[in-house]
Every structure is written in C-alpha cells, then in structure tokens.
Design a protein around this motif. Structure first.
Motif, PDB file in Angstrom:
ATOM      1  N   THR A   1      21.018 -17.958 -25.725  1.00 17.10           N
ATOM      2  CA  THR A   1      19.876 -17.278 -26.055  1.00 17.10           C
ATOM      3  C   THR A   1      19.003 -16.750 -24.917  1.00 17.10           C
ATOM      4  N   ASP A   2      18.909 -15.490 -24.864  1.00 16.60           N
ATOM      5  CA  ASP A   2      17.942 -14.912 -24.014  1.00 16.60           C
ATOM      6  C   ASP A   2      16.528 -14.869 -24.238  1.00 16.60           C
ATOM      7  N   ILE A   3      16.010 -14.544 -25.364  1.00 18.71           N
ATOM      8  CA  ILE A   3      14.999 -14.651 -25.819  1.00 18.71           C
ATOM      9  C   ILE A   3      14.763 -15.616 -27.177  1.00 18.71           C
ATOM     10  N   CYS A   4      13.650 -16.248 -27.169  1.00 13.85           N
ATOM     11  CA  CYS A   4      13.461 -17.275 -28.488  1.00 13.85           C
ATOM     12  C   CYS A   4      11.917 -17.010 -28.870  1.00 13.85           C
ATOM     13  N   THR A   5      11.846 -17.410 -29.883  1.00  9.74           N
ATOM     14  CA  THR A   5      10.419 -17.079 -30.568  1.00  9.74           C
ATOM     15  C   THR A   5       9.612 -18.412 -30.769  1.00  9.74           C
ATOM     16  N   VAL A   6       8.534 -18.594 -30.123  1.00 13.01           N
ATOM     17  CA  VAL A   6       7.708 -19.610 -30.323  1.00 13.01           C
ATOM     18  C   VAL A   6       6.338 -19.668 -30.472  1.00 13.01           C
ATOM     19  N   ALA A   7       5.597 -20.589 -31.254  1.00 12.56           N
ATOM     20  CA  ALA A   7       4.469 -20.416 -31.801  1.00 12.56           C
ATOM     21  C   ALA A   7       3.423 -21.141 -30.545  1.00 12.56           C
ATOM     22  N   GLY A   8       2.529 -20.642 -29.920  1.00 13.51           N
ATOM     23  CA  GLY A   8       1.671 -20.740 -28.872  1.00 13.51           C
ATOM     24  C   GLY A   8       1.281 -22.338 -28.998  1.00 13.51           C
ATOM     25  N   HIS A   9       1.075 -23.040 -30.056  1.00 11.82           N
ATOM     26  CA  HIS A   9       0.714 -24.053 -30.132  1.00 11.82           C
ATOM     27  C   HIS A   9       1.864 -25.350 -30.107  1.00 11.82           C
ATOM     28  N   ARG A  10       3.098 -24.803 -29.803  1.00 12.34           N
ATOM     29  CA  ARG A  10       4.156 -25.661 -29.480  1.00 12.34           C
ATOM     30  C   ARG A  10       4.850 -25.568 -28.088  1.00 12.34           C
ATOM     31  N   TYR A  11       4.093 -24.706 -27.271  1.00  7.83           N
ATOM     32  CA  TYR A  11       4.364 -24.255 -25.781  1.00  7.83           C
ATOM     33  C   TYR A  11       4.675 -25.634 -25.312  1.00  7.83           C
ATOM     34  N   SER A  12       3.823 -26.689 -25.267  1.00  4.87           N
ATOM     35  CA  SER A  12       3.774 -27.637 -24.381  1.00  4.87           C
ATOM     36  C   SER A  12       5.230 -28.339 -24.538  1.00  4.87           C
ATOM     37  N   GLN A  13       5.916 -28.520 -25.638  1.00  8.90           N
ATOM     38  CA  GLN A  13       7.354 -29.193 -25.809  1.00  8.90           C
ATOM     39  C   GLN A  13       7.971 -28.279 -25.301  1.00  8.90           C
ATOM     40  N   PHE A  14       8.178 -27.013 -25.132  1.00 12.66           N
ATOM     41  CA  PHE A  14       9.042 -26.118 -24.769  1.00 12.66           C
ATOM     42  C   PHE A  14       9.005 -26.045 -23.277  1.00 12.66           C
ATOM     43  N   ILE A  15       7.999 -26.004 -22.740  1.00 13.52           N
ATOM     44  CA  ILE A  15       7.626 -25.897 -21.305  1.00 13.52           C
ATOM     45  C   ILE A  15       7.946 -27.359 -20.588  1.00 13.52           C
ATOM     46  N   ALA A  16       7.495 -28.355 -20.971  1.00 15.91           N
ATOM     47  CA  ALA A  16       7.797 -29.530 -20.588  1.00 15.91           C
ATOM     48  C   ALA A  16       9.535 -29.925 -20.366  1.00 15.91           C
ATOM     49  N   SER A  17       9.965 -29.222 -21.374  1.00 14.53           N
ATOM     50  CA  SER A  17      11.392 -29.534 -21.226  1.00 14.53           C
ATOM     51  C   SER A  17      12.462 -28.543 -20.398  1.00 14.53           C
ATOM     52  N   LYS A  18      11.610 -27.590 -19.770  1.00 15.60           N
ATOM     53  CA  LYS A  18      11.966 -26.464 -18.830  1.00 15.60           C
ATOM     54  C   LYS A  18      12.743 -25.623 -19.707  1.00 15.60           C
ATOM     55  N   LEU A  19      12.449 -25.169 -20.834  1.00 18.06           N
ATOM     56  CA  LEU A  19      13.434 -24.338 -21.739  1.00 18.06           C
ATOM     57  C   LEU A  19      13.188 -22.779 -21.702  1.00 18.06           C
ATOM     58  N   LEU A  20      11.735 -22.568 -21.165  1.00 11.70           N
ATOM     59  CA  LEU A  20      11.363 -21.092 -20.874  1.00 11.70           C
ATOM     60  C   LEU A  20      10.888 -21.060 -19.704  1.00 11.70           C
ATOM     61  N   GLN A  21      10.948 -19.538 -19.168  1.00 10.83           N
ATOM     62  CA  GLN A  21      10.474 -19.259 -17.587  1.00 10.83           C
ATOM     63  C   GLN A  21       9.313 -18.567 -17.953  1.00 10.83           C
ATOM     64  N   PRO A  22       8.450 -18.623 -16.848  1.00 11.37           N
ATOM     65  CA  PRO A  22       7.024 -17.852 -16.914  1.00 11.37           C
ATOM     66  C   PRO A  22       7.052 -16.576 -17.063  1.00 11.37           C
ATOM     67  N   LEU A  23       6.509 -15.879 -17.751  1.00 11.62           N
ATOM     68  CA  LEU A  23       6.443 -14.567 -18.147  1.00 11.62           C
ATOM     69  C   LEU A  23       5.994 -13.673 -16.900  1.00 11.62           C
ATOM     70  N   ASP A  24       6.830 -12.637 -16.417  1.00 11.79           N
ATOM     71  CA  ASP A  24       6.279 -11.657 -15.187  1.00 11.79           C
ATOM     72  C   ASP A  24       5.707 -10.659 -15.966  1.00 11.79           C
ATOM     73  N   THR A  25       4.519 -10.550 -16.223  1.00 14.01           N
ATOM     74  CA  THR A  25       3.943  -9.242 -16.844  1.00 14.01           C
ATOM     75  C   THR A  25       4.119  -7.925 -15.854  1.00 14.01           C
ATOM     76  N   GLY A  26       4.167  -8.396 -14.654  1.00 14.43           N
ATOM     77  CA  GLY A  26       4.717  -7.058 -13.834  1.00 14.43           C
ATOM     78  C   GLY A  26       5.911  -6.296 -14.258  1.00 14.43           C
TER      79      GLY A  26
END
Length: 367
Positions: free
Chosen positions: A88-113
C-alpha cells in the motif's frame, strides 16, 4: 461487503507477469510498477469519488488501485504484517489512532512542501494539534465527523450552549449516548473531556469525571431515553418524542437531508470530533504518485464536495460550502467559528479515558 476489491482481469495479468522468473523476483515487479505509474490506496467505501479517480488517472497516466477497508485495525494488521515491503502507498487513518501507527513506524511524516495546494485546506486542519505528533504532521485531513447539539427548530429556536440539555422546559424531551455525552458534560463544566491534560494525573481526571457523572444523574429526568444506535435518535426526532439531542453529525445530517426540521450546531463550550486522513505509508513503493494524488484532492473544491456528498462526512477543503445547495449546507457544513470549536480526538491517554468513562457510564445508567 468484502474489505478488499477483487482484481480485474487486467490487474490479474499484471500480477502474473507472464513468467516464472517474475514470480521469483517480486522486487523487480515492484520497480516496474513504480516506473509504470501505479498507486495503491487503502481507504473506506465512498471516500474517493470514482469520477475524480478516473480524471486523475487520465491526467497523470497513473493507475490507481483501490483496496477497501472497513476497520482501522485491519489496516494496521496488514501494514504490520508486510513490514518494510508494503503493498500500500496510501492508507486512511483516523487522527486519534495515529500513535499506534506512528509507534510501529508504519507511516512517513507528511512533507507539505510537496503538496502545492496545501493552502486550500481549511486553516482549522492545516496544523491542528491532534495532527502533529513528535514534531511532524502525518496525513492529509480529508473528512471529519463531530458530536453536535441537534434540535427540532420548530420547537427549539436557539441553542447557544449545552446548558439547554438541562433546561426544565424540555424535561423528558432530550436524548444522548451516555458515554459520549459524559465527555461533553466535562467540557461544559470546564474540564478536559479528551483527558489529554490528565496524563499522569488520575486523581484530577477522576474528580472531573465524577462531577460530570453527578450532573447527568441529577438531570436524569430530562432524558426521554438513552440511545446507542443512530437509528434510535433519528426515529425519536421523527416521532417528535424528543426536541433536543446530543448526536453525531452523520445521524443529524441524514434527518436534514430527508427534509425533517432538524439543525445541528456546536455550542460555545465546544465539542469533540474525529478526522480521517490520507497517509503516505512508510517505504511506500510509489510515494511520488501518492503525493500527486494528495495534491489533486486539494486542487479543487469540487473534489471535496463530491467526497462529502457521497460519504456523509464534512469536508476539510476550502470552498466546498459554496458548491452545495442550501439543504446540503445545513446538513454537511458548519460556520467557521463552530468548526474551530471542535476538539479532535487525541491518541494521548486513551486507556485512562476509556476506563473512567466506561465506569461512569455504568453508574449513570444504574442510578
């Protein structure tokens, strides 16, 4: 409904690749797909309009492959299982579930630039506290839902405060989900209904919960019925069994779209909401294409309008309200000042919150 779309004959032929050598070298297939313009998106049904996807594919030459999901946990488990080689390149996460996905290093920080149209995102979402974790943003907010004060406008002309839920003139004409309204009552009393500020302070949190619990018990005679399902509160409004309710925005929006005299608002004390975000997966094989899709979503309010019409959630994109008819505006949008009163659920201190609210809910119902 299956949570995964069945492959078409075209995609099946590409997957087979035509030779045993290809099957023995999946990393070669991955590179070929990336070079050929592919994007793999895991999202919910009705989130990405097909007309938008068709135009994006035509304009960019990128083939978008959508896999549907119906649960945050399923996405998490899939990404965890795939590890450093996600499909998968893009997944759909609810903001209050971020910590679970981020702690497991499943997402990359968003580069708004890399998102030229970022400015078209409503300012309430551009750098919201819930969306920034460890100093980074992690996704593009696209759709949101919130807890609102719903009222029959033929019977209740104005409701600027949650206090109206305790007004004796509406005795036995209100309704709410106890667990959800407990946190609203905490906000009404000046406490932190999302528990973020109570991390490491269980005594302070428990005192605030007890005050909200006691408020609801004191005013039990205001409540026609505690409800659990959206269909219950909808039916009570239709039957005019109630004139006021704490309601999730989707349930109220359905009543409004069906022509009932209902309006939903965010009172001055504020409320809570959730926001779905599109997130670039860590080690995404087609990250460049992922950013192209995110930028295309923000390119025009027409996309946001289509997303909100078919999903029933509110759009995060500027200008969407101008494209909706009057009934759609009433059902699916809020004035900017009310949007800014929404506290979006945080992933911080969720265990304490759940434990205390669950216990208080039982105590309110039993009183």
């Amino acid at each position: 409904m299956s949570s995964i779309l069945k492959p078409t004959r075209r995609t099946a032929l590409k997957l087979l690749g035509g030779s045993a050598a290809a099957l023995a070298a999946p990393h070669v297939i991955r590179s070929a797909w990336a070079a050929g313009g592919v994007l793999n998106v895991t999202t919910y049904d009705k989130f990405l309009p097909q007309e938008f996807l068709d135009k994006f594919q035509k304009d960019t030459g990128i083939e978008v492959r959508v896999r549907l999901t119906d649960d945050q946990g399923k996405q998490y488990n899939l990404l965890t299982a795939e590890g450093a080689n996600p499909s998968t390149d893009i997944c759909t996460v609810a903001g209050h579930r971020y910590s679970q996905f981020i702690a497991s290093k499943l997402l990359q920080p968003l580069d708004t630039g890399r998102i030229a149209n970022w400015k078209n995102l409503n300012t309430a979402y551009q750098d919201a506290p819930w969306a920034r974790v460890d100093g980074n943003l992690w996704g593009l907010p696209v759709l949101s839902g919130y807890e609102g004060l719903a009222r029959n406008v033929d019977q209740v002309k104005d409701a600027p405060s949650w206090e109206i839920m305790f007004d004796p003139q509406y005795k036995a004409q209100t309704s709410y989900i106890v667990s959800d309204f407990l946190t609203i009552a905490m906000q009404y009393l000046g406490h932190d209904g999302d528990f973020v500020s109570y991390e490491g302070k269980p005594e302070v949190a428990q005192k605030a919960v007890n005050e909200a619990r006691d408020l609801l018990i004191k005013h039990k005679d205001m409540v026609r019925k505690y409800y659990d399902a959206a269909s219950e509160v909808q039916q009570m409004f239709v039957n005019e069994d109630i004139y006021l309710a704490h309601s999730w925005s989707g349930a109220a929006a359905k009543l409004i779209m069906d022509g009932h005299p209902i309006q939903v608002s965010v009172p001055k004390e504020g409320t809570f909401g959730f926001c779905y975000t599109l997130n670039v997966v860590n080690n995404a094989p087609n990250a460049e294409n992922a950013y192209k899709l995110l930028d295309a979503i923000l390119a025009s309010p027409e996309v946001g309008a289509a997303m909100t019409r078919q999903s029933g959630y509110s759009s995060t994109i500027n200008g969407v309200g101008d494209l909706l008819n009057e009934r759609e505006k009433l059902a699916l949008t809020l004035p900017q000042e009310e949007v800014e009163r929404i506290v979006f659920f945080s992933s911080v201190n969720r265990d304490m919150k759940n434990e205390m609210i669950d216990r208080a809910t039982t105590e309110v119902k039993a009183a």
